[in-house]
Design a protein around this motif. Structure first.
Motif, PDB file in Angstrom:
ATOM      1  N   ARG A 140     -96.176 -33.837  34.972  1.00 51.08           N
ATOM      2  CA  ARG A 140     -95.765 -33.440  36.321  1.00 51.08           C
ATOM      3  C   ARG A 140     -96.137 -31.981  36.588  1.00 51.08           C
ATOM      4  NH1 ARG A 140     -90.033 -34.281  37.178  1.00 51.08           N
ATOM      5  NH2 ARG A 140     -90.480 -34.273  39.392  1.00 51.08           N
ATOM      6  N   LEU A 141     -95.994 -31.133  35.580  1.00 48.89           N
ATOM      7  CA  LEU A 141     -96.402 -29.728  35.740  1.00 48.89           C
ATOM      8  C   LEU A 141     -97.863 -29.646  36.117  1.00 48.89           C
ATOM      9  CD1 LEU A 141     -94.889 -27.694  32.794  1.00 48.89           C
ATOM     10  CD2 LEU A 141     -94.858 -27.054  35.187  1.00 48.89           C
ATOM     11  N   LYS A 142     -98.679 -30.393  35.393  1.00 47.63           N
ATOM     12  CA  LYS A 142    -100.120 -30.349  35.578  1.00 47.63           C
ATOM     13  C   LYS A 142    -100.481 -30.898  36.956  1.00 47.63           C
ATOM     14  CE  LYS A 142    -102.537 -33.050  33.256  1.00 47.63           C
ATOM     15  NZ  LYS A 142    -103.009 -33.890  32.187  1.00 47.63           N
ATOM     16  N   ASN A 143     -99.856 -32.013  37.337  1.00 51.00           N
ATOM     17  CA  ASN A 143    -100.166 -32.609  38.637  1.00 51.00           C
ATOM     18  C   ASN A 143     -99.787 -31.692  39.783  1.00 51.00           C
ATOM     19  OD1 ASN A 143    -101.088 -34.793  37.335  1.00 51.00           O
ATOM     20  ND2 ASN A 143     -99.367 -36.127  37.824  1.00 51.00           N
ATOM     21  N   MET A 144     -98.698 -30.940  39.590  1.00 50.32           N
ATOM     22  CA  MET A 144     -98.217 -30.135  40.709  1.00 50.32           C
ATOM     23  C   MET A 144     -98.898 -28.789  40.800  1.00 50.32           C
ATOM     24  SD  MET A 144     -94.227 -30.789  41.029  1.00 50.32           S
ATOM     25  CE  MET A 144     -93.909 -32.389  40.366  1.00 50.32           C
ATOM     26  N   THR A 194     -76.232 -33.980  40.937  1.00 49.38           N
ATOM     27  CA  THR A 194     -77.575 -33.387  41.095  1.00 49.38           C
ATOM     28  C   THR A 194     -78.628 -34.395  40.670  1.00 49.38           C
ATOM     29  OG1 THR A 194     -76.485 -31.433  40.208  1.00 49.38           O
ATOM     30  CG2 THR A 194     -78.829 -31.259  40.664  1.00 49.38           C
ATOM     31  N   ASN A 195     -78.305 -35.052  39.597  1.00 48.30           N
ATOM     32  CA  ASN A 195     -79.230 -36.026  39.056  1.00 48.30           C
ATOM     33  C   ASN A 195     -79.526 -37.159  40.033  1.00 48.30           C
ATOM     34  OD1 ASN A 195     -80.788 -36.707  36.980  1.00 48.30           O
ATOM     35  ND2 ASN A 195     -79.195 -37.639  35.743  1.00 48.30           N
ATOM     36  N   LEU A 196     -78.511 -37.579  40.745  1.00 50.95           N
ATOM     37  CA  LEU A 196     -78.676 -38.705  41.656  1.00 50.95           C
ATOM     38  C   LEU A 196     -79.295 -38.290  42.973  1.00 50.95           C
ATOM     39  CD1 LEU A 196     -75.364 -40.658  41.069  1.00 50.95           C
ATOM     40  CD2 LEU A 196     -77.665 -41.294  40.368  1.00 50.95           C
ATOM     41  N   LYS A 197     -78.882 -37.117  43.482  1.00 54.45           N
ATOM     42  CA  LYS A 197     -79.329 -36.792  44.836  1.00 54.45           C
ATOM     43  C   LYS A 197     -80.694 -36.107  44.846  1.00 54.45           C
ATOM     44  CE  LYS A 197     -77.756 -32.135  45.644  1.00 54.45           C
ATOM     45  NZ  LYS A 197     -76.698 -31.241  46.004  1.00 54.45           N
ATOM     46  N   GLN A 198     -81.104 -35.571  43.703  1.00 47.40           N
ATOM     47  CA  GLN A 198     -82.373 -34.835  43.663  1.00 47.40           C
ATOM     48  C   GLN A 198     -83.545 -35.765  43.938  1.00 47.40           C
ATOM     49  OE1 GLN A 198     -84.283 -32.145  44.033  1.00 47.40           O
ATOM     50  NE2 GLN A 198     -83.459 -31.043  42.292  1.00 47.40           N
ATOM     51  N   ASN A 199     -84.154 -35.605  45.119  1.00 45.90           N
ATOM     52  CA  ASN A 199     -85.298 -36.459  45.440  1.00 45.90           C
ATOM     53  C   ASN A 199     -86.575 -35.665  45.585  1.00 45.90           C
ATOM     54  OD1 ASN A 199     -84.813 -39.218  45.450  1.00 45.90           O
ATOM     55  ND2 ASN A 199     -83.430 -38.963  47.175  1.00 45.90           N
ATOM     56  N   GLN A 200     -86.422 -34.330  45.512  1.00 45.96           N
ATOM     57  CA  GLN A 200     -87.617 -33.512  45.680  1.00 45.96           C
ATOM     58  C   GLN A 200     -88.407 -33.485  44.387  1.00 45.96           C
ATOM     59  OE1 GLN A 200     -84.841 -30.450  46.720  1.00 45.96           O
ATOM     60  NE2 GLN A 200     -86.426 -29.623  48.054  1.00 45.96           N
ATOM     61  N   ARG A 211    -103.691 -46.512  51.231  1.00 45.14           N
ATOM     62  CA  ARG A 211    -102.980 -47.262  50.194  1.00 45.14           C
ATOM     63  C   ARG A 211    -102.842 -46.439  48.930  1.00 45.14           C
ATOM     64  NH1 ARG A 211    -104.458 -53.599  50.595  1.00 45.14           N
ATOM     65  NH2 ARG A 211    -103.584 -53.783  52.663  1.00 45.14           N
ATOM     66  N   TYR A 212    -103.926 -45.734  48.617  1.00 49.59           N
ATOM     67  CA  TYR A 212    -103.909 -44.904  47.417  1.00 49.59           C
ATOM     68  C   TYR A 212    -102.789 -43.875  47.513  1.00 49.59           C
ATOM     69  CZ  TYR A 212    -105.304 -41.101  44.363  1.00 49.59           C
ATOM     70  OH  TYR A 212    -105.309 -40.094  43.442  1.00 49.59           O
ATOM     71  N   GLN A 213    -102.691 -43.258  48.721  1.00 47.53           N
ATOM     72  CA  GLN A 213    -101.664 -42.229  48.870  1.00 47.53           C
ATOM     73  C   GLN A 213    -100.268 -42.820  48.764  1.00 47.53           C
ATOM     74  OE1 GLN A 213    -102.972 -40.407  52.452  1.00 47.53           O
ATOM     75  NE2 GLN A 213    -103.971 -38.720  51.389  1.00 47.53           N
ATOM     76  N   GLN A 214    -100.130 -44.014  49.319  1.00 47.03           N
ATOM     77  CA  GLN A 214     -98.841 -44.678  49.243  1.00 47.03           C
ATOM     78  C   GLN A 214     -98.452 -44.920  47.781  1.00 47.03           C
ATOM     79  OE1 GLN A 214     -99.342 -48.047  51.731  1.00 47.03           O
ATOM     80  NE2 GLN A 214     -97.283 -47.919  52.570  1.00 47.03           N
ATOM     81  N   GLN A 215     -99.444 -45.383  47.026  1.00 53.77           N
ATOM     82  CA  GLN A 215     -99.180 -45.682  45.621  1.00 53.77           C
ATOM     83  C   GLN A 215     -98.850 -44.422  44.843  1.00 53.77           C
ATOM     84  OE1 GLN A 215    -101.564 -48.826  43.979  1.00 53.77           O
ATOM     85  NE2 GLN A 215    -100.281 -49.808  45.498  1.00 53.77           N
ATOM     86  N   LYS A 216     -99.545 -43.336  45.226  1.00 54.71           N
ATOM     87  CA  LYS A 216     -99.284 -42.066  44.556  1.00 54.71           C
ATOM     88  C   LYS A 216     -97.843 -41.639  44.810  1.00 54.71           C
ATOM     89  CE  LYS A 216    -101.350 -37.727  44.581  1.00 54.71           C
ATOM     90  NZ  LYS A 216    -102.400 -36.835  45.079  1.00 54.71           N
ATOM     91  N   GLU A 245     -92.200 -41.159  42.823  1.00 56.56           N
ATOM     92  CA  GLU A 245     -90.805 -41.585  42.863  1.00 56.56           C
ATOM     93  C   GLU A 245     -90.390 -42.256  41.564  1.00 56.56           C
ATOM     94  OE1 GLU A 245     -90.342 -43.925  46.402  1.00 56.56           O
ATOM     95  OE2 GLU A 245     -90.890 -42.202  47.636  1.00 56.56           O
ATOM     96  N   SER A 246     -91.294 -43.077  41.029  1.00 57.22           N
ATOM     97  CA  SER A 246     -90.901 -43.774  39.807  1.00 57.22           C
ATOM     98  C   SER A 246     -90.865 -42.818  38.623  1.00 57.22           C
ATOM     99  CB  SER A 246     -91.816 -44.961  39.537  1.00 57.22           C
ATOM    100  OG  SER A 246     -93.143 -44.543  39.529  1.00 57.22           O
ATOM    101  N   GLU A 247     -91.733 -41.772  38.681  1.00 62.32           N
ATOM    102  CA  GLU A 247     -91.655 -40.752  37.638  1.00 62.32           C
ATOM    103  C   GLU A 247     -90.273 -40.098  37.645  1.00 62.32           C
ATOM    104  OE1 GLU A 247     -94.741 -37.954  38.307  1.00 62.32           O
ATOM    105  OE2 GLU A 247     -96.180 -38.988  37.019  1.00 62.32           O
ATOM    106  N   LEU A 248     -89.819 -39.765  38.862  1.00 64.29           N
ATOM    107  CA  LEU A 248     -88.500 -39.145  38.986  1.00 64.29           C
ATOM    108  C   LEU A 248     -87.426 -40.067  38.430  1.00 64.29           C
ATOM    109  CD1 LEU A 248     -88.516 -37.403  42.467  1.00 64.29           C
ATOM    110  CD2 LEU A 248     -88.196 -36.361  40.242  1.00 64.29           C
ATOM    111  N   LYS A 249     -87.547 -41.337  38.772  1.00 65.32           N
ATOM    112  CA  LYS A 249     -86.557 -42.303  38.293  1.00 65.32           C
ATOM    113  C   LYS A 249     -86.570 -42.356  36.779  1.00 65.32           C
ATOM    114  CE  LYS A 249     -86.239 -45.424  42.173  1.00 65.32           C
ATOM    115  NZ  LYS A 249     -87.067 -46.457  42.776  1.00 65.32           N
ATOM    116  N   LEU A 250     -87.790 -42.293  36.242  1.00 71.71           N
ATOM    117  CA  LEU A 250     -87.937 -42.363  34.793  1.00 71.71           C
ATOM    118  C   LEU A 250     -87.249 -41.169  34.130  1.00 71.71           C
ATOM    119  CD1 LEU A 250     -89.256 -44.200  32.791  1.00 71.71           C
ATOM    120  CD2 LEU A 250     -91.289 -42.777  32.871  1.00 71.71           C
TER     121      LEU A 250
END
Lengths: 572, 236
Positions: free
Chosen positions: A540-544, A418-424, A362-367, A372-377
């Motif tokens: 995001r830089l730090k997390n990645m 690019t903005n819309l399709k970028q999911n990576q 569940r934790y991984q799912q939430q992560k 995804e929501s970060e990207l949306k933001l």
């Protein structure tokens, strides 16, 4: 003078030894025995050893067979073992205690026996010392052969002392002739048997616990590798197979709240995967949120499918997630076999592991959701202002220069696409620069000579990695809060500097309006609402790329602001 | 024919507005500025009827700039903005006229009709005074934005209005009445304003007037007319 071998005396001594061993066996079941099983240097343990083996010494004397005003006895076993387990000091004290006790009983060998018993204890103690301190291998002490040899030697020593000390010598010689052989045999073998008993107990205990620890660890590691978020039938099936294999029970089932997700083992001809739960015991376990056990003796387990079911006992363990039962694990044993206690414990352990795994899932799912929501933001950040400005710009250009307007519309479309399709989550510098370029085209049209852009990046950097949507928000910031806030023409440069440990991408403006601040402890900057974009980039830089991959900002007031983004080498 | 000035930092936006105004007719574009400071410098010479002002501009926003203009000389104001819900809210509350980019011709027409009426009736827009925080000043060819808290006094002479700070005196385009109305400076003489906290001593003269000395050592005249108010301010 020759005396025939005294079989009766030998038999009597063995009798004594048997009584000894029975007492020792009973004693081995008590917690007091622990210091004997493990070599320990702690004082309380030594005290226990002293008392135990002194008692054996004294008992040995009492059980002894009176022979010619002396006693054929098994006292030596106590002194030798006391010395072997307790060391020189304890051994000597045990021997002394047994010896003094013997002395108090009198007879012509009293003094000789007292001295010899003490000497036996000391001898065994020296053997202990040699193995423990000199050879550094205390485990070798637990050898029946060693006990045999040491006792044999100790008894030889005793006989010699009797001959030397006891008076008159004639009588002593007669006595030794009579008792030497039986006592040498009986005591040596007795000590060896005693040692064998201790060793067995030690190794059974070790083996038992290590076997089951290994089983539990094995189970755990196999299950961890398997688990992914969710609770699919296929995973349940694999899980059940592993549990069956590792525990050796007759059958294993995994259910969710309504259905049997997997059944494997004995009785799978009529227990099917995918059907509704029908066993009352399972339904009870789910409803009452507790472990249910039908041992097949007091509480019979009756199969709800078939009267011929070979399964006779069952353990049902609920799986909980956030205090709610989400399913069960069931272990079955056939009618012909007893449900082992160890499997009961193991079963509950398995359920805990599964719960943990579900939690991790569940934790991984939430992560994932968070990413995804970060990207949306980040995307949502760009929309309204920029879009308005872009449309206004294009609308103004259309009249004067239709071709230029078409180009700008293309740039806007590219940017939005690019903005819309970028999911990576992670992208290459090349892609980031492309996105930024479409954005800059529009901004340059808008500000004309008020905004001069200079992008200077060598091709070799283009495959380097960074989080998607990193550069554009920072460039947007540099324009919005930097170059567009100054009266003179704005200059924006994007270039690379080779820094350590990461090469740095630098976005520099000539406004120098950034309020220089140290980043907060978490590496982000305390900024106004507009700074949200930068803080998302920071996080995001730090997390990645780890906490060394920090975004930093250098500011020369009213001269320049430089935002520094670490790049990570491409992973091919 | 109305004289108009356009102030916007985006060249394309200025051009777009100019095209639309010219198409609508009845307008002569007197000047265009790319920022508020340049506009403030020239506006009094131009005597325009209407000012089209963008909100977002470097250093001094359109709202701040309008606030710096003397109400007596201020042309009619039309704000032009791309996207700013807060600003729009502010205009609506104060019944300013405003245009949203991209400007719709019908909407512009409505504004123009309203402007023509207002100019012929010589009515003035009522724009509530906001306290100033920055004062745009000029020293040779340099623009300097002086924080209001640094200002000790202000005065006018033949060359214009000047403000005095600890660091020196600067020329500004703002009038004394704007400064008096929208800052903490108080009038001590027809041609002098002083910040009450900058006064170190007041010397009363026999004729009922006075001289005061600022903390920076500048001597300012106090006329009889304003001495009373100054005294009242300090409770003397």
């Amino acid at each position: 003078m020759h005396t025939p071998f005294n079989w009766l005396l030998l038999l009597s001594l063995f009798q004594q030894m048997s009584v000894f061993l029975v007492i020792a066996y009973l004693f081995s079941k008590t917690p007091l025995f622990a210091p004997v099983v493990n070599v320990s240097l702690r004082l309380p343990h030594k005290v226990v050893i002293y008392f135990v083996f002194s008692a054996f010494c004294i008992l040995g004397t009492y059980f002894g067979q009176p022979v010619f005003d002396a006693i054929a006895n098994t006292r030596a076993v106590g002194a030798v073992l006391g010395g072997l387990f307790g060391g020189p000091v304890v051994g000597t004290l045990v021997g002394l205690t047994g010896g003094l006790h013997r002395y108090s009983l009198g007879g012509f060998t009293d003094l000789a026996c007292a001295i010899s018993t003490t000497a036996e204890g000391l001898l065994a103690g020296m053997v202990h010392f040699w193995f423990h301190k000199v050879r550094q291998s205390p485990k070798a002490l637990y050898s029946p052969a060693l006990a045999l040899v040491v006792t044999f030697t100790a008894e030889l020593l005793q006989m010699s002392i009797i001959l030397l000390v006891a008076k008159p010598f004639e009588q002593a010689l007669g006595l030794v002739n009579l008792i030497a052989a039986p006592m040498l045999f009986a005591n040596s073998i007795g000590a060896a048997l005693f040692m064998a008993m201790i060793r067995d107990r030690q190794s059974i205990y070790d083996k038992f616990s290590s076997t089951y620890s290994a089983k539990a660890l094995n189970l755990a590691s196999r299950m961890v590798g398997l688990f992914k978020p969710g609770f699919s039938t296929e995973q349940a099936r694999k899980m059940a197979d592993i549990i069956l294999e590792e525990t050796g029970v007759s059958a294993v089932a995994i259910t969710d709240r309504e259905n049997v997700l997997a059944f494997t083992g004995m009785g799978d001809d009529h227990h099917y995967t995918g059907e509704k739960i029908s066993a009352q015991i399972t339904l009870d376990a789910i409803a009452e949120n507790r472990v249910m056990f039908a041992d097949g003796i007091e509480t019979p387990y009756t199969c709800s499918h078939s009267e011929d079911c070979p399964l006779g006992s069952a353990l049902v363990i609920p799986l909980r997630s956030a205090d709610e039962v989400i399913g069960t694990v069931k272990l079955y044993e056939s009618k012909r076999r007893l449900f082992l206690n160890i499997n009961h414990t193991l079963g509950e352990g398995i359920a805990r592991i599964l719960e943990e795994l579900i939690l991790v899932g569940r934790y991984q799912q939430q992560k994932q959701l968070l990413t995804e929501s970060e990207l949306k933001l980040v995307r949502a950040q760009i929309n309204p202002h920029f879009l308005f400005n872009a449309l206004n710009t294009i609308s103004a250009v259309i009249k004067q220069d239709a071709d230029r307007a078409r180009e700008l519309t293309g740039d806007l479309a590219r940017f939005l696409r690019t903005n819309l399709k970028q999911n990576q989550d992670v992208t290459t510098l090349a892609q980031e620069l492309e996105l930024t370029n479409s954005y800059l085209q529009i901004e340059q049209a808008r500000f004309a000579e008020q905004l001069q852009v200079n992008v200077n990046i060598d091709e070799k950097w283009l495959d380097y990695r960074l989080p998607s949507f990193t550069i554009q928000p920072i460039v947007e910031n540099a324009i919005k809060h930097g170059t567009s806030q100054q009266l003179e023409a704005g200059k924006l440069s994007i270039y690379i500097e080779e820094r350590s440990p990461f090469p740095a991408l630098i976005i520099e403006d000539n406004a120098g309006l950034y309020q220089c601040k140290e980043p907060e402890a978490d590496g982000t900057f305390r900024l106004s609402e507009d700074g949200l974009g930068i803080n998302i980039v920071c996080t995001r830089l730090k997390n990645m790329f780890g906490k060394n991959a920090r975004l930093s900002i250098e500011c020369d007031k009213n001269e320049s602001t430089r935002v520094i983004i670490p790049l990570t080498e491409a992973v091919c | 024919m109305l004289n108009a000035i356009i102030v916007d930092d985006e060249p394309l936006a200025r051009q777009e507005l100019r095209d639309q105004l010219e198409q609508a007719g009845n307008f002569s574009i007197q000047a265009e500025f790319s920022n508020a400071i340049d506009c403030l410098k020239e506006i009094r010479k131009l005597n325009a009827d209407v000012l089209f002002v963008d909100i977002h501009m470097p250093k001094i926003t359109g709202l701040e700039m309008v606030n710096m203009l003397d109400e007596q000389e201020r042309p009619h104001i039309v704000f032009v903005t791309a996207y700013d819900e807060y600003a729009i809210q502010a205009f609506e509350d104060n019944a300013f006229d405003y245009l949203l980019k991209p400007i719709e011709p019908e909407r512009l027409q409505k504004t123009l009709t309203r402007l023509n009426q207002a100019v012929s009736r010589k009515t003035n827009q009522n724009i509530p005074a906001q306290p100033l925080t920055l004062i745009p000043c000029y020293q040779q060819n340099k623009v300097r934005l002086v924080q209001l808290s640094d200002v000790n006094y202000a005065f006018s002479d033949l060359t214009g209005v000047h403000i005095g700070t600890q660091a020196g005196e600067y020329h500004t385009q703002l009038t004394l009445s704007v400064l008096e109305e929208k800052t903490e400076l108080v009038r001590c003489h027809r041609q002098h304003l002083v910040h009450p906290q900058a006064i170190s001593e007041i010397e009363l003269l026999d004729n009922g007037s006075a001289n005061l000395l600022t903390k920076s050592g500048k001597s300012l005249p106090v006329s009889r007319r304003y001495l009373k108010e100054l005294k009242a301010l300090f409770g003397i």
